[in-house]
Design a protein around this motif. Sequence first.
Motif, PDB file in Angstrom:
ATOM      1  N   THR A  46       0.817  -1.214   0.000  1.00 48.02           N
ATOM      2  CA  THR A  46       0.000   0.000   0.000  1.00 48.02           C
ATOM      3  C   THR A  46       0.848   1.260   0.000  1.00 48.02           C
ATOM      4  N   HIS A  47       2.149   1.118   0.224  1.00 41.91           N
ATOM      5  CA  HIS A  47       3.050   2.267   0.250  1.00 41.91           C
ATOM      6  C   HIS A  47       3.920   2.349  -1.000  1.00 41.91           C
ATOM      7  N   GLY A  48       3.816   1.380  -1.873  1.00 45.36           N
ATOM      8  CA  GLY A  48       4.622   1.383  -3.075  1.00 45.36           C
ATOM      9  C   GLY A  48       5.182   0.002  -3.357  1.00 45.36           C
ATOM     10  N   LEU A  49       6.084  -0.072  -4.301  1.00 51.41           N
ATOM     11  CA  LEU A  49       6.702  -1.337  -4.682  1.00 51.41           C
ATOM     12  C   LEU A  49       7.927  -1.588  -3.801  1.00 51.41           C
ATOM     13  N   VAL A  50       7.991  -2.808  -3.235  1.00 54.21           N
ATOM     14  CA  VAL A  50       9.115  -3.165  -2.365  1.00 54.21           C
ATOM     15  C   VAL A  50       9.983  -4.178  -3.110  1.00 54.21           C
ATOM     16  N   VAL A  51      11.288  -3.880  -3.192  1.00 58.23           N
ATOM     17  CA  VAL A  51      12.252  -4.728  -3.894  1.00 58.23           C
ATOM     18  C   VAL A  51      13.349  -5.134  -2.908  1.00 58.23           C
ATOM     19  N   LEU A  61       9.967   1.722  -3.361  1.00 61.23           N
ATOM     20  CA  LEU A  61       9.990   2.550  -4.572  1.00 61.23           C
ATOM     21  C   LEU A  61       8.641   3.228  -4.757  1.00 61.23           C
ATOM     22  N   ASN A  62       8.689   4.433  -5.321  1.00 63.17           N
ATOM     23  CA  ASN A  62       7.453   5.124  -5.698  1.00 63.17           C
ATOM     24  C   ASN A  62       7.121   4.801  -7.152  1.00 63.17           C
ATOM     25  N   GLN A  63       6.160   5.517  -7.747  1.00 64.16           N
ATOM     26  CA  GLN A  63       5.712   5.181  -9.087  1.00 64.16           C
ATOM     27  C   GLN A  63       6.728   5.552 -10.158  1.00 64.16           C
ATOM     28  N   THR A  64       7.725   6.348  -9.812  1.00 61.28           N
ATOM     29  CA  THR A  64       8.808   6.645 -10.765  1.00 61.28           C
ATOM     30  C   THR A  64       9.998   5.712 -10.556  1.00 61.28           C
ATOM     31  N   PHE A  65       9.782   4.713  -9.667  1.00 58.47           N
ATOM     32  CA  PHE A  65      10.805   3.711  -9.367  1.00 58.47           C
ATOM     33  C   PHE A  65      12.062   4.339  -8.794  1.00 58.47           C
ATOM     34  N   ARG A  85       0.527  -6.504   4.294  1.00 61.76           N
ATOM     35  CA  ARG A  85      -0.891  -6.264   4.493  1.00 61.76           C
ATOM     36  C   ARG A  85      -1.049  -5.100   5.458  1.00 61.76           C
ATOM     37  N   LYS A  86      -1.895  -4.132   5.088  1.00 60.72           N
ATOM     38  CA  LYS A  86      -2.245  -3.012   5.964  1.00 60.72           C
ATOM     39  C   LYS A  86      -1.024  -2.259   6.472  1.00 60.72           C
ATOM     40  N   GLY A  87      -0.010  -2.113   5.620  1.00 61.74           N
ATOM     41  CA  GLY A  87       1.182  -1.356   5.991  1.00 61.74           C
ATOM     42  C   GLY A  87       2.184  -2.126   6.809  1.00 61.74           C
ATOM     43  N   ILE A  88       1.942  -3.406   7.062  1.00 60.71           N
ATOM     44  CA  ILE A  88       2.867  -4.253   7.820  1.00 60.71           C
ATOM     45  C   ILE A  88       3.587  -5.152   6.820  1.00 60.71           C
ATOM     46  N   LEU A  89       4.912  -5.020   6.754  1.00 61.28           N
ATOM     47  CA  LEU A  89       5.729  -5.813   5.841  1.00 61.28           C
ATOM     48  C   LEU A  89       6.401  -6.938   6.613  1.00 61.28           C
ATOM     49  N   ILE A  90       6.281  -8.163   6.074  1.00 63.28           N
ATOM     50  CA  ILE A  90       6.904  -9.333   6.686  1.00 63.28           C
ATOM     51  C   ILE A  90       7.957  -9.852   5.723  1.00 63.28           C
ATOM     52  N   THR A  91       9.170  -9.969   6.208  1.00 67.22           N
ATOM     53  CA  THR A  91      10.274 -10.477   5.390  1.00 67.22           C
ATOM     54  C   THR A  91      10.844 -11.740   6.030  1.00 67.22           C
ATOM     55  N   ILE A  92      11.281 -12.644   5.173  1.00 70.89           N
ATOM     56  CA  ILE A  92      11.983 -13.853   5.613  1.00 70.89           C
ATOM     57  C   ILE A  92      13.282 -13.908   4.826  1.00 70.89           C
ATOM     58  N   GLY A  93      14.348 -14.038   5.528  1.00 73.01           N
ATOM     59  CA  GLY A  93      15.655 -14.065   4.895  1.00 73.01           C
ATOM     60  C   GLY A  93      16.655 -14.903   5.661  1.00 73.01           C
ATOM     61  N   GLU A  94      17.844 -14.907   5.109  1.00 74.14           N
ATOM     62  CA  GLU A  94      18.949 -15.672   5.713  1.00 74.14           C
ATOM     63  C   GLU A  94      20.039 -14.712   6.123  1.00 74.14           C
ATOM     64  N   TRP A 402      -0.185  -0.714  -8.961  1.00 75.19           N
ATOM     65  CA  TRP A 402      -0.746   0.534  -9.505  1.00 75.19           C
ATOM     66  C   TRP A 402      -1.613   0.302 -10.758  1.00 75.19           C
ATOM     67  N   GLY A 403      -2.212  -0.891 -10.856  1.00 75.74           N
ATOM     68  CA  GLY A 403      -3.073  -1.184 -11.987  1.00 75.74           C
ATOM     69  C   GLY A 403      -2.332  -1.608 -13.234  1.00 75.74           C
ATOM     70  N   TYR A 404      -1.045  -1.835 -13.134  1.00 76.05           N
ATOM     71  CA  TYR A 404      -0.243  -2.262 -14.276  1.00 76.05           C
ATOM     72  C   TYR A 404       0.416  -3.601 -13.962  1.00 76.05           C
ATOM     73  N   VAL A 405       0.922  -4.231 -15.032  1.00 71.04           N
ATOM     74  CA  VAL A 405       1.741  -5.434 -14.896  1.00 71.04           C
ATOM     75  C   VAL A 405       3.172  -5.042 -15.250  1.00 71.04           C
ATOM     76  N   PHE A 406       4.086  -5.231 -14.295  1.00 71.62           N
ATOM     77  CA  PHE A 406       5.489  -4.908 -14.511  1.00 71.62           C
ATOM     78  C   PHE A 406       6.270  -6.211 -14.654  1.00 71.62           C
ATOM     79  N   ILE A 407       7.066  -6.291 -15.723  1.00 72.52           N
ATOM     80  CA  ILE A 407       7.870  -7.493 -16.015  1.00 72.52           C
ATOM     81  C   ILE A 407       9.334  -7.082 -15.962  1.00 72.52           C
TER      82      ILE A 407
END
Length: 1157
Positions: A46-51, A61-65, A85-94, A402-407
């Motif tokens: 809900t806050h943007g794209l997370v990479v 990232l925002n809409q201009t990446f 979900r609802k602004g809470i980000l859950i990450t699993i890593g090593e 944002w209503g698009y498909v990014f590849i």
Amino acid sequence: MSLASTAALRQFTFFDVEPVKDIHDPNSSPEIFKNAPEVSAMTSTTHGLVVADIHGSVHLLNQTFVSTSSWIAHVGGRVTHMVERKGILITIGEEDTVRSSILKIWDLGKFDKRTGGPSLLRTAKVQPTGKPHPVSALSITSTLSYLAIGLADGTVLLYRHLDQSLSSASGSVPKPKIVHDIPTEPVTFLGFTSVGPSSSMDAFSAPDFNATSSSSANAAPTANTNTPPNLTLLITTTSSTYAYPLLPKPSSPVSVLVDEIGAGLRCACVDWKERWVILGTDEAVVGIGSGGRVGVFSFEEPKQSVYTHMNYVVMVLPLATSPSTSPPSQTATTATPAARQRKFTADSSTISTVLSSKSGNNMSSGRADIDAARVVLVDMGNKLVAYSGAFEQGIRDVVSEWGYVFILGNDGKLTRLTEKPTPNKLSLLYAKHLYPLALSVAHTQNLDPTDVHLHHGDYLYEKGDYEGAMKEYLRTIGGVRGSYVVRKFLTTHLTPLLTLYLQELHAHGLANAEHTTLLLNTYAKVGDIAKVDAFVRSEGRVGGVGASPGVGAPGEGTSREPPFDLDTAIRVCRQAGFFDHAAYLAKRWGRHEDYLRVVVEDVGDGNDSGKGEKEGVEKEEKGKITNGYKAAVAYLREVGGAAAESNLARYCRALLDNLPNETTQLLIDLCTIVGPLPSSSTSPGNTQPQVQTGAAPSYLSYLALSRASAVPPALSGGDGAVKERDTEDGGVEEDLAVALAAGPGGQSSIPQTPSASAAQQLQTHHLQGTQTPPKRPSPTLFFAHFVDHPGCFTEFLETVAKRRWGQTLDVIPSAEPGAVAVGAEDEEAEKRDQVAVWNTLLELYLTEGTDALHVDKGTEHGNHQGQITTNNDKALRLLRASHIPYDLTHALMLCSSYEHTHGLVLLWERMGMYEDVLRFWMDKYNSAVGDPDPTAPELSPSAQVVSALRQYGPTHPYLYPLVLRFLTSSPALLSAHQSDLEELLEHVESEKIMSPLAVVQLLSRNGVASVGLVKEWLMRRISEGREEVATDQQLINSYRHETKTKLKQVEDLEDTEHPRVFHVTRCSQCNGQLDLPSVHFMCSHSYHQRCLLENDTACPLCTRQHGVIQEIRRNNERLADQHELFLAEVKENGFKAVAGGFGRGWLGVARREEVIA
């Protein structure tokens, strides 16, 4: 369950492809994606794209990446999975320092100033057993209530009440529970669904839209803000799919096998409405819900990964030869699951090798062919391919944001797929005449399918399939102008289809006046009475419960609103001669004015029949109106109240001309009964005899009566009757107007000015149900309608006065049964109505009595005389009745106009105008030659003058000089009433009404009366005058002697030189023997000193005697300065006021003592 092949799919280009460029460098892709192999995970939030990358860093990232926030989530390691979900980000890593995977929870809405990243809420190890295994799947509910983690060893961990844990201050993560553990089946995907196990819906089949005229589109997906009533965790492994129920909470939950189909890693996803899981196998795309398989879509190509974007399934496929043309590809496909299964049995390093096995930008052409892939977007419900594109360098990841498909390609290039607008997509389908598919697409996009049906109908119409076109046009009702379809079917051979369309328009309540006119004209031309009857009896859009057409009071149909333009329907039925149908419509929908217009103007007495009756309708058909006037009277009895009052103003004269007695009784009931009126058979006046209604000259001279036609002219078409109306079509096209104008008989069908709306009429009809006190109409409203019916008018007024106010000629008013209490304002109106009713009744009595004098000679004299006597008797009884409220002045005018002598005399007496009575008889004597009846002199006018004087003279003496002057006005009168004259003179003498001089002056004004006539009377008066003078002289002498005596006493009292000797021996107060000390007063009163008060300086007896006189003198002195009071008395009686002023000392005359001083 649908099973479609790849060949059955239609391919379209519903997406536009656009490369995404860096905001600072238009020639390259975004900076963060240039090293694509290092990207380990991407997710939309809900806050943007997370990479995330393989170095453990996470970028928001925002809409201009452009990165708005970056932080290291896992130090010395990498991020493998992310979900938000609802602004809470859950990450699993090593991480390098920890053997097992690490779970971290971040709040994207709060940032840590120290690290520059979001706040870290919780941290926990993912290690259910002693031996660590890599995490293969991660999922969380939209409410954060449940978190599921899948491991490569077949274990599934479930964290319950995570949202409560995050809001608490414990700082720890809830303890996980192992809900699934099959070591031989590595977990590849986890998904929460909210469809119950009883669902058997086909996941990949479009609904049948041809079964109904319109279907509601699927609702757009919405984020669940609360825990759904049914919640299930679907667990996908490499070979099977299991369901673990969560809500409602079972007593002993356990994972249950729902299908023996599994999927590889990244080859499963949850559909866009979170109803089931979509699995991408090498042979097909399978939908599996909590109750089992819900759909299968055959797509025989190996899948590298599967995603969802809105209603589309995004599949990443290897860019290889189709399975149907390349058998080796099938061999490679079948080997893929085993290879993936082997990867899950390896350790974490093996998985990392798979994710990073592809090289960077400097790959060889052979390697590029191996990594090459294509992206296919499939709309499973509509069975179409919305996009298919190849990516030579391979695909790293796909994300919907944002209503698009990014590849994201392996070469670092980012491609954006933008869906075309739905109208553009539908245009592509229209061009290929794929209307069923276009309809399915419109419903999927939650759009109104009217445009699809319209294009489909136009296509079928052009092909000549008119029935098929009409089916499509019927589905456009409510979204397309009706005139657009009507114009296409105006030809004769298409009339049945046009009729069907118009019927549907009315059924939906969307027909305007022109549509109703056209439909009824069509019925009329073919003479289809049955359809007209069915049309007028059709139900409205809102039906009543347990009601049937035509039952109930007028205006109370089974619906609150007719399904057609009511004014137009009534007008066209009248023009076509369907009078019964027009009357039925007006009665059912409460159009009182229209109903009366039909039955009075069109039906009348039933002698004429309209066109509808001429075409086979039986005369005694049920519901047929044979006499319009009787129907009108009965209808007005039913509606009553304000509706009957307003409509009687228009039709009362016509009803009186044809049904005088019934109409009169209706008016009586309307003016005297509160609430519903009784039927004519139970009316209180149904036993009244028939009233003669012969014509009579106009009465009620104070009313401005109209001599217009009793029945208003019937409605007719024309320019003067046209009313501009706002219709649904925004106007009537020229060809449609021509067709509508061709009504039966060549009459114009242009709508005329309608009456009040049905809603207003219904509101008027139901006024009796409100809390407003009942109110009866004023009888004066109906006076003018009786202009040619005096007999009915008399009956109406007498009955209303009796039943409404309890007033009759002989009975004192009393409250009638059912009398209504009225307020102060209504009471004044009731009084005015009573006066108007009795004034009019008096005029009717006088009019009928006068008219009875002008009868034909052939009529028996006894009847005439009896009628004259009856009417005159009623008039006199009315005038004599003190309890009847009539206007005396108005009654006097009427009696004078109709020369009613007894009434005039009676009114003058009631008004105290006795002189007018005498002058009336005097004038009547002077206007006649002698006495009209010598045989009965007591009835002569002169005798009436003397009789009136004897009656009024004792209380009104001013009448005697008037009568004396009249009796001596002629020798005939003097000789006829000489004895009366002598009697009058004796009465004048005895009552001292006139002085002798005034009598002599009055009698000597002409030569009629002689001196000998009053000689004896004068002698007596002179003798009495002399006696009065002598008596007055004696009184004068006595007053003078008394005055002299008083003056002598005053003089003696004022003499101070001669002593006064008192010979009083007794006290004037106590009457005791007077002894010393004693007090003597000059008034000859003596007192003991003890009998007087200490300060008493005046004689107590004299003080009391003269106190009143002194008080009067003081008052006179005080009033002497009040000049306004004196002037007012002078205006009333000048001489008396001046004389009294002198006596009271008001005029400044000095008193005697003042003059002496």
